[in-house]
Scaffold this motif. Structure first.
Motif, PDB file in Angstrom:
ATOM      1  N   GLY A 133     -84.162 -23.334 -20.084  1.00 31.23           N
ATOM      2  CA  GLY A 133     -84.552 -23.575 -18.702  1.00 31.23           C
ATOM      3  C   GLY A 133     -85.969 -23.112 -18.490  1.00 31.23           C
ATOM      4  O   GLY A 133     -86.862 -23.494 -19.248  1.00 31.23           O
ATOM      5  N   THR A 134     -86.189 -22.276 -17.491  1.00 27.61           N
ATOM      6  CA  THR A 134     -87.536 -21.735 -17.286  1.00 27.61           C
ATOM      7  C   THR A 134     -87.940 -20.816 -18.433  1.00 27.61           C
ATOM      8  O   THR A 134     -89.121 -20.530 -18.624  1.00 27.61           O
ATOM      9  CB  THR A 134     -87.619 -20.971 -15.958  1.00 27.61           C
ATOM     10  OG1 THR A 134     -86.595 -19.963 -15.931  1.00 27.61           O
ATOM     11  CG2 THR A 134     -87.409 -21.916 -14.792  1.00 27.61           C
TER      12      THR A 134
ATOM     13  N   GLY B 223     -89.063 -24.943 -19.791  1.00 30.16           N
ATOM     14  CA  GLY B 223     -89.428 -25.882 -18.739  1.00 30.16           C
ATOM     15  C   GLY B 223     -90.909 -25.889 -18.400  1.00 30.16           C
ATOM     16  O   GLY B 223     -91.544 -26.964 -18.361  1.00 30.16           O
TER      17      GLY B 223
ATOM     18  N   ARG C 153     -89.840 -30.697 -12.910  1.00 26.68           N
ATOM     19  CA  ARG C 153     -88.965 -31.703 -12.296  1.00 26.68           C
ATOM     20  C   ARG C 153     -89.717 -33.008 -12.074  1.00 26.68           C
ATOM     21  O   ARG C 153     -89.188 -34.103 -12.316  1.00 26.68           O
ATOM     22  CB  ARG C 153     -88.427 -31.168 -10.968  1.00 26.68           C
ATOM     23  CG  ARG C 153     -87.368 -32.067 -10.333  1.00 26.68           C
ATOM     24  CD  ARG C 153     -86.939 -31.502  -8.982  1.00 26.68           C
ATOM     25  NE  ARG C 153     -86.375 -30.172  -9.124  1.00 26.68           N
ATOM     26  CZ  ARG C 153     -85.106 -29.940  -9.388  1.00 26.68           C
ATOM     27  NH1 ARG C 153     -84.263 -30.942  -9.548  1.00 26.68           N
ATOM     28  NH2 ARG C 153     -84.662 -28.699  -9.476  1.00 26.68           N
TER      29      ARG C 153
ATOM     30  N   GLY D 104     -78.324 -24.171 -19.168  1.00 28.70           N
ATOM     31  CA  GLY D 104     -79.643 -24.076 -18.543  1.00 28.70           C
ATOM     32  C   GLY D 104     -80.081 -25.389 -17.931  1.00 28.70           C
ATOM     33  O   GLY D 104     -79.496 -26.450 -18.171  1.00 28.70           O
ATOM     34  N   GLY D 105     -81.142 -25.321 -17.150  1.00 29.66           N
ATOM     35  CA  GLY D 105     -81.605 -26.485 -16.406  1.00 29.66           C
ATOM     36  C   GLY D 105     -82.012 -27.656 -17.261  1.00 29.66           C
ATOM     37  O   GLY D 105     -81.780 -28.814 -16.891  1.00 29.66           O
ATOM     38  N   LEU D 106     -82.622 -27.412 -18.429  1.00 33.03           N
ATOM     39  CA  LEU D 106     -83.031 -28.526 -19.292  1.00 33.03           C
ATOM     40  C   LEU D 106     -81.820 -29.234 -19.869  1.00 33.03           C
ATOM     41  O   LEU D 106     -81.798 -30.474 -19.968  1.00 33.03           O
ATOM     42  CB  LEU D 106     -83.941 -28.024 -20.413  1.00 33.03           C
ATOM     43  CG  LEU D 106     -85.305 -27.497 -19.960  1.00 33.03           C
ATOM     44  CD1 LEU D 106     -86.090 -26.963 -21.149  1.00 33.03           C
ATOM     45  CD2 LEU D 106     -86.100 -28.579 -19.237  1.00 33.03           C
TER      46      LEU D 106
ATOM     47  N   GLU E  98     -79.123 -29.670 -18.479  1.00 30.62           N
ATOM     48  CA  GLU E  98     -78.496 -30.440 -17.409  1.00 30.62           C
ATOM     49  C   GLU E  98     -79.339 -31.634 -16.974  1.00 30.62           C
ATOM     50  O   GLU E  98     -78.960 -32.369 -16.057  1.00 30.62           O
ATOM     51  CB  GLU E  98     -78.251 -29.523 -16.204  1.00 30.62           C
ATOM     52  CG  GLU E  98     -77.280 -28.380 -16.497  1.00 30.62           C
ATOM     53  CD  GLU E  98     -77.264 -27.317 -15.406  1.00 30.62           C
ATOM     54  OE1 GLU E  98     -78.018 -27.495 -14.414  1.00 30.62           O
ATOM     55  OE2 GLU E  98     -76.516 -26.336 -15.552  1.00 30.62           O
TER      56      GLU E  98
END
Length: 392
Positions: free
Chosen positions: A212-213, A263, A283, A327-329, A331
């Protein structure tokens, strides 16, 4: 009536702190989320943790006594609670779910508890030393390498200023009373949550990857969370990585995997490839990639493939049953997942190339669940809830 024995899990992040009561079977109560103070002392961060814990206990209590089928009762509960707590008008808004049994009370409880947490942030910690009713333990998943035996931060990036050396056990007890406190690295807590209620529930040896971050990881071998001699096992973000030469990692050094694959690295990589400066963050880069922007596609591919090569080295060394990626990536969908998995399998030797690589499944509360599970595991109990135990 017997007073409940409540355990709260806390996910302490750089921008927000989330907390919830977690039952012995892993069920999660209403999740309270408040901003994490930035650019401040560890004491202020610990004040936020204590506020989130108190609010989570309040949320669980309100959610228990309310019912979704009686809107008038909900309104009355809310009004009475506000008068009893002498709260100002609510500062928090939450979406009210449709047609989900029990979800309305949770939403109500979360809104009220968030407001309460905001008030508690303005209250001196020494006035809050008594634990909330029923609270017996708090588990915390936090950024930084953690000595779990002492609950002390032994290594950290600049996520929290002055975080190294912070004794979270003493700090939490000073604010919440003499309760059980367990502290884990945030990705370690996520891995424990996945082992209990998520994608790794049937695995005894697995690798957890958080993308993610930042880039992080956790290692479970033969049912034990392995943190290593210096409490940094699994910290793959700080592995030297081809392609990261000259790129600065948040730890202050250059050339590490996090500087290539996290990210923010995707956004930097996009701009370095001549991408539009109107794309203000990662994003926006993904949005442009979905529209066919070549620079955006290349930046995502480079980061995902770079991470995959790092993971391939750890998989070859560890030989796990399973790789869980959260993590965000992870997803973000096929734009990131496809180059990550394709590169990983291409780099692995034949006997490992078919290893299951699965997305995390315990949801946004995974670290909360895992942190609370550490408290349950540390207490004498007739029914252990996890199939894995922590490293001695």
């Amino acid at each position: 009536m017997t007073e409940p024995r409540l355990v709260v899990g806390v996910d302490l992040g750089g921008t927000k702190t989330s907390a919830a009561v977690v039952a012995p079977d892993g069920e999660v109560g209403p999740v309270v989320t408040i901003p994490t103070p930035s650019a401040v002392s560890p004491d202020t961060v610990l004040d936020a943790v204590a506020s989130a814990v108190r609010a989570a206990v309040t949320a669980a209590a309100i959610g228990t006594v309310s019912t979704a089928s009686r809107a008038a009762t909900l309104a009355e509960d809310f009004g009475s609670a506000r008068r009893g707590l002498r709260l100002p008008p609510p500062r928090t808004s939450v979406p009210v779910p449709d047609a989900l049994a029990g979800a309305v009370p949770d939403a109500l409880a979360g809104a009220l508890a968030d407001t309460l947490a905001g008030d508690l942030l303005d209250t001196r910690p020494d006035a809050l030393a008594d634990p909330p009713p029923g609270l017996v333990g708090v588990g915390i998943g936090t950024a930084g390498a953690v000595d779990a035996a002492s609950g002390t931060i032994v290594s950290a990036t600049d996520t929290f200023r002055g975080w190294v050396g912070t004794d979270l056990v003493a700090g939490v007890r000073a604010r919440l009373g003499d309760i059980a406190v367990e502290v884990r690295n945030d990705v370690d807590a996520h891995a424990l949550g996945e082992a209990w209620r998520g994608a790794a529930a049937s695995a005894s040896t697995f690798l957890m990857v958080a993308a993610g971050t930042g880039i992080g990881g956790a290692v479970v071998v033969d049912g034990r969370l392995r943190t290593g001699a210096h409490h940094v096992a699994g910290e793959m973000g700080h592995v030297p990585a081809p392609g990261a030469d000259g790129l600065r990692c948040p730890c202050g050094r250059t050339g590490h995997l996090e500087a290539l694959a996290a990210g923010p690295a995707i956004h930097r990589g996009y701009l370095a490839r001549g991408g539009s400066p109107e794309a203000s963050d990662t994003r926006a880069v993904f949005d442009r990639a979905r529209q066919g922007d070549r620079a955006a596609l290349d930046a995502i591919d480079a980061a995902a493939s770079g991470l995959a090569r790092g993971v391939a080295g750890i998989v070859t060394t560890l030989d796990p049953e399973l790789v869980v990626v959260g993590g965000g990536l992870a997803e973000a969908g096929p734009l990131w997942w496809r180059p990550f998995e394709d590169t990983l399998r291409a780099e692995l030797i034949d006997v490992l190339a078919g290893i299951p690589v699965v997305p995390a499944a315990a949801g946004q509360s995974a670290a909360i669940i895992g942190a609370a599970g550490a408290v349950y595991d540390a207490q004498p109990a007739p029914e252990p809830h996890l199939h894995l135990v922590e490293e001695a």
